[in-house]
Scaffold this motif. Structure first.
Motif, mmCIF file in Angstrom:
data_model
loop_
_atom_site.group_PDB
_atom_site.id
_atom_site.type_symbol
_atom_site.label_atom_id
_atom_site.label_comp_id
_atom_site.label_asym_id
_atom_site.label_seq_id
_atom_site.Cartn_x
_atom_site.Cartn_y
_atom_site.Cartn_z
ATOM 1 N N THR A 81 0.831 -1.205 0.000
ATOM 2 C CA THR A 81 0.000 0.000 0.000
ATOM 3 C C THR A 81 0.863 1.251 0.000
ATOM 4 N N ASP A 82 1.913 1.249 0.825
ATOM 5 C CA ASP A 82 2.818 2.404 0.892
ATOM 6 C C ASP A 82 3.505 2.650 -0.451
ATOM 7 N N ILE A 83 3.939 1.575 -1.113
ATOM 8 C CA ILE A 83 4.583 1.702 -2.420
ATOM 9 C C ILE A 83 3.593 2.236 -3.439
ATOM 10 N N ALA A 84 2.374 1.683 -3.418
ATOM 11 C CA ALA A 84 1.347 2.112 -4.371
ATOM 12 C C ALA A 84 1.033 3.591 -4.203
ATOM 13 N N GLU A 85 0.960 4.058 -2.961
ATOM 14 C CA GLU A 85 0.688 5.478 -2.715
ATOM 15 C C GLU A 85 1.832 6.360 -3.205
ATOM 16 N N ALA A 86 3.063 5.905 -3.000
ATOM 17 C CA ALA A 86 4.220 6.696 -3.420
ATOM 18 C C ALA A 86 4.399 6.695 -4.934
ATOM 19 N N MET A 87 4.102 5.575 -5.568
ATOM 20 C CA MET A 87 4.318 5.428 -7.010
ATOM 21 C C MET A 87 3.072 5.765 -7.834
ATOM 22 N N HIS A 88 1.943 5.911 -7.167
ATOM 23 C CA HIS A 88 0.675 6.192 -7.820
ATOM 24 C C HIS A 88 0.284 5.124 -8.824
#
Length: 93
Positions: free
Chosen positions: A79-86
């Motif tokens: 989730t954190d990666i998805a939020e950072a990478m959009h």
């Protein structure tokens, strides 16, 4: 030659056990350095015909709780990666 600065952070893991009749439950809490927390649980049930071995029940319940925690931590990282990478990500075990 310069070396990269290493940053060391701490996190804390607490685990407690509860035994009721033939069932042992392990509850684990991970507190990350940023204040976030994750909790997980593992349960094992002893066959009533088997001898009572508290340590073994705790080991199995603890392993299951930590396995549950690992999955939740991977989900959080995804989730954190998805939020950072959009964009959507899927981390596997």
């Amino acid at each position: 030659m310069t070396t990269a600065m290493e940053k060391i952070v701490d996190c804390n893991i607490e685990m407690g056990f509860r035994e009721i009749d033939t069932q042992t439950q392990a509850d684990v809490r991970l507190r990350m350095h940023d204040g976030s927390e994750l909790t997980a649980q593992g349960v094992t049930t002893r066959n009533p015909a088997d001898p009572r071995q508290q340590r073994v029940g705790e080991e199995v319940a603890a392993a299951r709780a930590l396995n549950d925690l690992a999955g939740k931590l991977l989900d959080k990282a995804s989730t954190d990666i998805a939020e950072a990478m959009h964009k959507e990500t899927h981390l596997t075990h």
